[in-house]
Structures are given as C-alpha cells and as structure tokens.
Design a protein around this motif. Structure first.
Motif, short mmCIF file in Angstrom:
data_model
loop_
_atom_site.label_atom_id
_atom_site.label_comp_id
_atom_site.label_asym_id
_atom_site.label_seq_id
_atom_site.Cartn_x
_atom_site.Cartn_y
_atom_site.Cartn_z
N TYR A 1 0.84 -1.20 0.00
CA TYR A 1 0.00 0.00 0.00
C TYR A 1 0.88 1.25 0.00
CZ TYR A 1 -4.60 -2.10 0.46
OH TYR A 1 -5.77 -2.76 0.20
N LEU A 2 0.59 2.15 -0.91
CA LEU A 2 1.25 3.46 -0.94
C LEU A 2 0.61 4.41 0.06
CD1 LEU A 2 1.42 3.94 -4.82
CD2 LEU A 2 3.14 2.92 -3.32
N LEU A 3 -0.65 4.17 0.36
CA LEU A 3 -1.40 4.98 1.30
C LEU A 3 -2.45 4.10 1.96
CD1 LEU A 3 -2.08 7.97 2.31
CD2 LEU A 3 -3.80 7.99 0.49
N GLY A 4 -2.58 4.20 3.30
CA GLY A 4 -3.58 3.43 4.00
C GLY A 4 -3.28 1.94 4.03
N SER A 5 -4.33 1.12 4.21
CA SER A 5 -4.19 -0.33 4.26
C SER A 5 -5.55 -0.95 3.99
CB SER A 5 -3.68 -0.78 5.63
OG SER A 5 -4.67 -0.55 6.62
N ASN A 6 -5.58 -2.27 3.87
CA ASN A 6 -6.85 -2.93 3.59
C ASN A 6 -7.68 -3.16 4.84
OD1 ASN A 6 -5.20 -4.83 4.73
ND2 ASN A 6 -5.83 -6.50 3.37
N THR A 7 -7.13 -2.82 5.99
CA THR A 7 -7.87 -3.02 7.24
C THR A 7 -8.09 -1.72 8.00
OG1 THR A 7 -5.79 -3.48 8.42
CG2 THR A 7 -7.01 -5.37 7.51
N GLY A 8 -7.50 -0.63 7.53
CA GLY A 8 -7.57 0.62 8.28
C GLY A 8 -8.86 1.41 8.02
N ASN A 9 -8.92 2.56 8.65
CA ASN A 9 -10.08 3.44 8.48
C ASN A 9 -10.00 4.16 7.13
OD1 ASN A 9 -11.01 2.80 11.06
ND2 ASN A 9 -9.70 4.38 11.98
N GLU A 10 -11.12 4.75 6.73
CA GLU A 10 -11.15 5.50 5.49
C GLU A 10 -10.25 6.73 5.58
OE1 GLU A 10 -15.00 6.56 4.20
OE2 GLU A 10 -15.64 4.50 3.79
N ILE A 11 -9.64 7.05 4.44
CA ILE A 11 -8.79 8.23 4.33
C ILE A 11 -9.37 9.13 3.26
CG2 ILE A 11 -6.46 9.05 3.76
CD1 ILE A 11 -5.42 6.29 4.59
N GLU A 12 -9.38 10.42 3.51
CA GLU A 12 -9.90 11.37 2.52
C GLU A 12 -8.74 12.00 1.77
OE1 GLU A 12 -13.53 13.99 2.94
OE2 GLU A 12 -11.94 15.52 3.06
N THR B 1 4.01 -5.94 -15.52
CA THR B 1 3.00 -4.89 -15.39
C THR B 1 3.06 -4.22 -14.02
OG1 THR B 1 1.36 -6.53 -14.66
CG2 THR B 1 1.39 -5.97 -17.00
N VAL B 2 2.54 -3.01 -14.01
CA VAL B 2 2.29 -2.25 -12.78
C VAL B 2 0.80 -1.96 -12.72
CG1 VAL B 2 2.76 -0.15 -11.46
CG2 VAL B 2 4.55 -1.16 -12.88
N LYS B 3 0.17 -2.27 -11.59
CA LYS B 3 -1.24 -1.94 -11.41
C LYS B 3 -1.41 -1.20 -10.08
CE LYS B 3 -4.45 -5.08 -12.17
NZ LYS B 3 -5.38 -6.23 -11.94
N VAL B 4 -2.02 -0.03 -10.16
CA VAL B 4 -2.28 0.78 -8.97
C VAL B 4 -3.79 0.86 -8.77
CG1 VAL B 4 -1.90 2.97 -7.80
CG2 VAL B 4 -0.18 2.11 -9.42
N THR B 5 -4.23 0.59 -7.54
CA THR B 5 -5.66 0.47 -7.25
C THR B 5 -6.07 1.45 -6.17
OG1 THR B 5 -5.58 -1.89 -7.79
CG2 THR B 5 -7.48 -1.12 -6.53
N LEU B 6 -7.14 2.20 -6.45
CA LEU B 6 -7.82 2.98 -5.42
C LEU B 6 -8.77 2.03 -4.71
CD1 LEU B 6 -8.72 6.42 -7.06
CD2 LEU B 6 -7.25 6.06 -5.08
N ASP B 7 -8.41 1.63 -3.50
CA ASP B 7 -9.20 0.67 -2.72
C ASP B 7 -10.35 1.43 -2.05
OD1 ASP B 7 -10.23 -1.24 -1.06
OD2 ASP B 7 -8.33 -1.81 -0.15
N ARG B 8 -11.57 1.20 -2.58
CA ARG B 8 -12.73 1.94 -2.08
C ARG B 8 -13.69 0.99 -1.37
NH1 ARG B 8 -15.50 5.50 -6.46
NH2 ARG B 8 -15.90 3.47 -7.44
N PRO B 9 -13.96 1.19 -0.11
CA PRO B 9 -14.89 0.31 0.61
C PRO B 9 -16.30 0.45 0.07
CG PRO B 9 -14.30 2.19 1.96
CD PRO B 9 -13.44 2.27 0.75
N TRP B 10 -16.95 -0.68 -0.13
CA TRP B 10 -18.35 -0.76 -0.56
C TRP B 10 -18.57 -0.22 -1.97
CZ3 TRP B 10 -19.69 -3.87 2.99
CH2 TRP B 10 -19.27 -3.69 4.29
N LYS B 11 -17.51 -0.01 -2.73
CA LYS B 11 -17.65 0.45 -4.11
C LYS B 11 -16.66 -0.30 -5.00
CE LYS B 11 -19.15 5.17 -3.03
NZ LYS B 11 -18.85 6.62 -3.23
N PHE B 12 -16.85 -0.16 -6.29
CA PHE B 12 -15.88 -0.74 -7.21
C PHE B 12 -14.53 -0.06 -7.04
CE2 PHE B 12 -19.82 -1.74 -9.65
CZ PHE B 12 -19.64 -3.11 -9.75
N ASP B 13 -13.46 -0.89 -6.97
CA ASP B 13 -12.12 -0.32 -6.97
C ASP B 13 -11.81 0.30 -8.33
OD1 ASP B 13 -11.73 -1.22 -4.39
OD2 ASP B 13 -10.74 -3.08 -5.02
N GLN B 14 -11.03 1.35 -8.32
CA GLN B 14 -10.62 2.01 -9.57
C GLN B 14 -9.14 1.69 -9.82
OE1 GLN B 14 -12.06 5.94 -8.31
NE2 GLN B 14 -13.47 5.92 -10.05
#
Length: 420
Positions: free
Chosen positions: A84-95, A127-140
């Motif tokens: 993760y470049l920012l946050g984590s898959n278990t942490g709180n939401e970040i704005e 390949t390189v894949k970067v993902t915006l991990d969005r809770p309850w929504k489709f990841d971008q």
C-alpha cells in the motif's frame, strides 16, 4: 465524479529495464473533489501465460457429429511485489483532497528473468497496477506494461561467431537421364546477430542443369513452442515469417552471384531464459524455386538473436553515458567543452519521467565493453492487449492497450563482410 485522471509514469524514457535493475515510478491522480478511500495499492509482477483453443468433432451415442472445444492454458509467475502506498486494507477511510496527488513506488527486479515477449498464443509480461481501494464500491484500477530485457551476450559463446553456410545440390531426371547438377551456395559471416544489424548474404549459383531457377527465397522465421498445463500437458508450435528477401532467376546453364542484406527488426532475444512454457528460436530458411514439376530445394539453419552484439568483428563505436535506469542515451563527452548527441530512436517512446539529480546507471554489460555504442530502443511490431479477463471495466490503461515491448537495436555495429 471524484477521480478525473490517473496516469502511471516510470523513470525510464522507453519503459525498458534489464533484469536486476530497479524500477522507480509514480501514480498521478487528479481529483475534482475530495475522495474517500481505504488506501492506494500497487502491484508489480512478472508472469508468462499461454492459451489456445482446439476444436474436435466427436460422435454422440446417436451417431450424430458433435463439436467440442478445449481451452488449453499455461501460467507461471516470476515475482510479485504488492504493498500500500497509502492506508491499508484493514484501516479506516482516508480522505484524499482534490487536485493533483502524486504517490511514488519502487521495485528491484530479480536478477534472472525472461525477456518480455508478446506472441499469438502467449506472452511474457511485466506490469504495474495501482488500485484505489474503495470500501463498498468498485475499486478504480490503473495499469501499464513495461519491458524487461534479459541480456544475451553473443560474445560469451564462440559458436555464434561461426559462419552461416548453406550448400545445396540437385540433379534432375528426364527420361532416365540425370542432368548435370544445380549447385547453390549461400553464406553469411556469423550466426549471432542483434536487432538493427544486417545479415549480409552472398548467393552463388552454378546451374549446369537444364532446369531454370526462378527465385531464391530467404526467410527469417520466428519459431515458438507454447506449452499448456491445463487441462493436460500439450504443446503448440508456430513458425512465423519475419522477413523475406529474394533474387532470381538463374537460367539453365548460367552462373549467378548475388549480395543481399536482411535487416533484423526489433524482436525479442532467443531463448526465454527461466520460462518453461514458451521456447523461442529463430531460423533462416532457404528455398530455391525451380521450373517444371521438379521439387524445390529447401534447407534451414538456426541463428541466435542477442542483446549484446559481437565485438571485435565490426566498426569500433564510441562509449556511451547512459541516463537513469541504464537504458536511455545521454550526451556523450568527447573532449573538454564539446559534446555530441547519440542517434535518437525512431518514433516517440511511451514517455516517462527521470528523477532529477540521479547518477547515470549503466546496463549490466557496459563495463565489459566500454567501446560499445548505446543501443537505440525500438518498438516491436508484435503487440497484444494487456487487459486480463478477470479485470473490470473500471480499469484504465496507461499507454496503448495493445502493448508492444521495446528492444535494443544496434544499427551502428555491423557484422564483418564475408572473406573473399
């Protein structure tokens, strides 16, 4: 909307690296409003994949013909780096605030990797894949491919300096009488070449027969063996013509001498080292097309395509200074107060960014050959779509969706002429 733009950049003008080098990159986002995410995740991986379908006609219990199709696949992974470049898959939401936001990533490639390859029934891809991990929504997701080269130094195997030689002879029968022979001799100085170099061929024909040679055709072919492991272990072989040159005719009773050149395009090096599901070879095939109902003369011999040309057999080029990543030519120092610029690659590269103030990094073989000129990186004529079946429609591709690797070419370093 939130996300307005997402682009991946690498620190290399041609997005081309050698095994063992470090890939530095960044993801640039542009948001038109604040965005809430769980995190920003990057995954860098190298893998090989093979796939093809085979149809089969079978009879059912009623004797009717039924068509069945089997999908053969094979897969192997060479490395995967995920964090993760920012946050984590278990942490709180970040704005994330609106505007442009930049996040850097880095990855050191393993020292032994197969070179990038895109083929009809398989690929070796990085390949390189970067993902915006969005809770309850489709990841971008944002994805791009880059080229990896495993250096194949032609100077390390003496057999690559041996000449390429075809000798063909044939007599033609007519009413129980054999004609004098047709003799064909074709030579090239060595059997090891790099893209950008020219294979200089000499063709000598002594046609004492009563049959005309219409054409002498010379083919450069790519010979690929694909392997599948599911649902069973099977192979598929393809022979694709890369280049064709020809000359003729040579009438009955004549003697001919021709000099032909075959320029090698940007193609991957032979022998995809460390890849067990794709074998890559190259051969030169010769066919003499003769008149009448007679069978043509044919022969083939393997050659090797490398990434480091044979030294000491051609012109002596100047030593390069290479930019960050070890792949881009920079300004070459010649004398105090004077500099020259190396020849620029044809066409525009995929683009990128270069970290300011970074010391130049040389290719892994540069210290062995200080007189070797910098290669020119050119795009392969073969490409494929890099979007996998399991990837969603919410994924954006950086660069062309049909990715074609870039390979080093050496037009400035040519093999020697044949001895007279």
């Amino acid at each position: 909307m939130g996300l307005k733009e997402a682009v991946i950049y690498l620190d290399n003008q041609w997005n081309t690296y050698y095994a063992g080098q470090t890939v530095n990159g960044r993801i640039e986002y542009v948001f038109d409003s604040p965005k809430k995410v769980r995190g920003i995740h990057v995954k860098i991986k190298g893998e090989a994949h093979t796939e093809w379908s085979e149809s089969k006609q079978e009879e059912d219990t009623d004797g009717k013909s039924q068509s069945s199709e089997t999908l053969h696949t094979g897969k192997e992974e060479y490395f995967q780096i995920s964090y993760y470049l920012l946050g984590s898959n278990t942490g709180n939401e970040i704005e994330i605030p609106s505007g442009k936001q930049i996040y850097n990533f880095t990855c050191t490639l393993p020292p032994v990797l197969p070179s990038s390859f895109e083929g009809e029934y398989g690929y070796v891809r990085y390949t390189v894949k970067v993902t915006l991990d969005r809770p309850w929504k489709f990841d971008q997701e944002t994805k791009m491919a880059f080229t990896v080269i495993n250096a194949l130094d032609l100077n390390l195997n003496p057999s690559y300096r041996e000449p390429l030689h075809f000798q063909m002879e044939k007599t033609f029968c007519c009413f129980c009488c054999a004609s004098p022979p047709l003799c064909v001799d074709i030579r090239a100085p060595v059997t090891g070449y790099c893209p950008g170099q020219v294979i200089p061929l000499t063709i000598d024909i002594e046609n004492k027969s009563n049959v005309q040679v219409h054409l002498v055709k010379v083919f450069l072919r790519k010979v690929v063996t694909y392997r599948a492991t599911s649902p069973s272990n099977v192979t598929k072989k393809s022979k694709d013509i890369i280049l064709t040159i020809q000359e003729g005719p040579a009438p009955a009773g004549s003697t001919k001498h021709w000099n032909l050149n075959m320029e090698i395009p940007p193609i991957p090096p032979s022998n995809l080292v460390n890849c067990s599901i794709i074998d890559l070879d190259y051969d030169v095939k010769v066919e003499c097309v003769v008149s009448g109902m007679h069978i043509n003369l044919k022969d083939k011999k393997y050659i090797t395509i490398g990434t480091v040309p044979l030294m000491g057999v051609g012109a002596t080029p100047s030593a390069p200074v290479l930019s960050e990543g070890g792949n881009q030519p920079a300004v070459l120092p010649v004398s105090p107060g004077e500099s020259v610029q190396p020849s620029a690659p044809g066409g525009e590269g995929p683009g990128g960014w270069v970290a300011p103030g970074s010391a130049p990094v040389q290719p892994p073989y540069q210290s062995l050959y200080p007189a070797l000129t910098a290669p020119v990186y050119r795009e392969s004529p073969y490409g494929r779509n890099i979007q996998d079946r399991d990837e969603t429609q919410h994924m954006a591709i950086t660069g062309p969706a049909k990715f074609a690797p870039y390979y080093p070419t050496y037009a400035a370093v040519q093999p020697p002429p044949l001895p007279q």
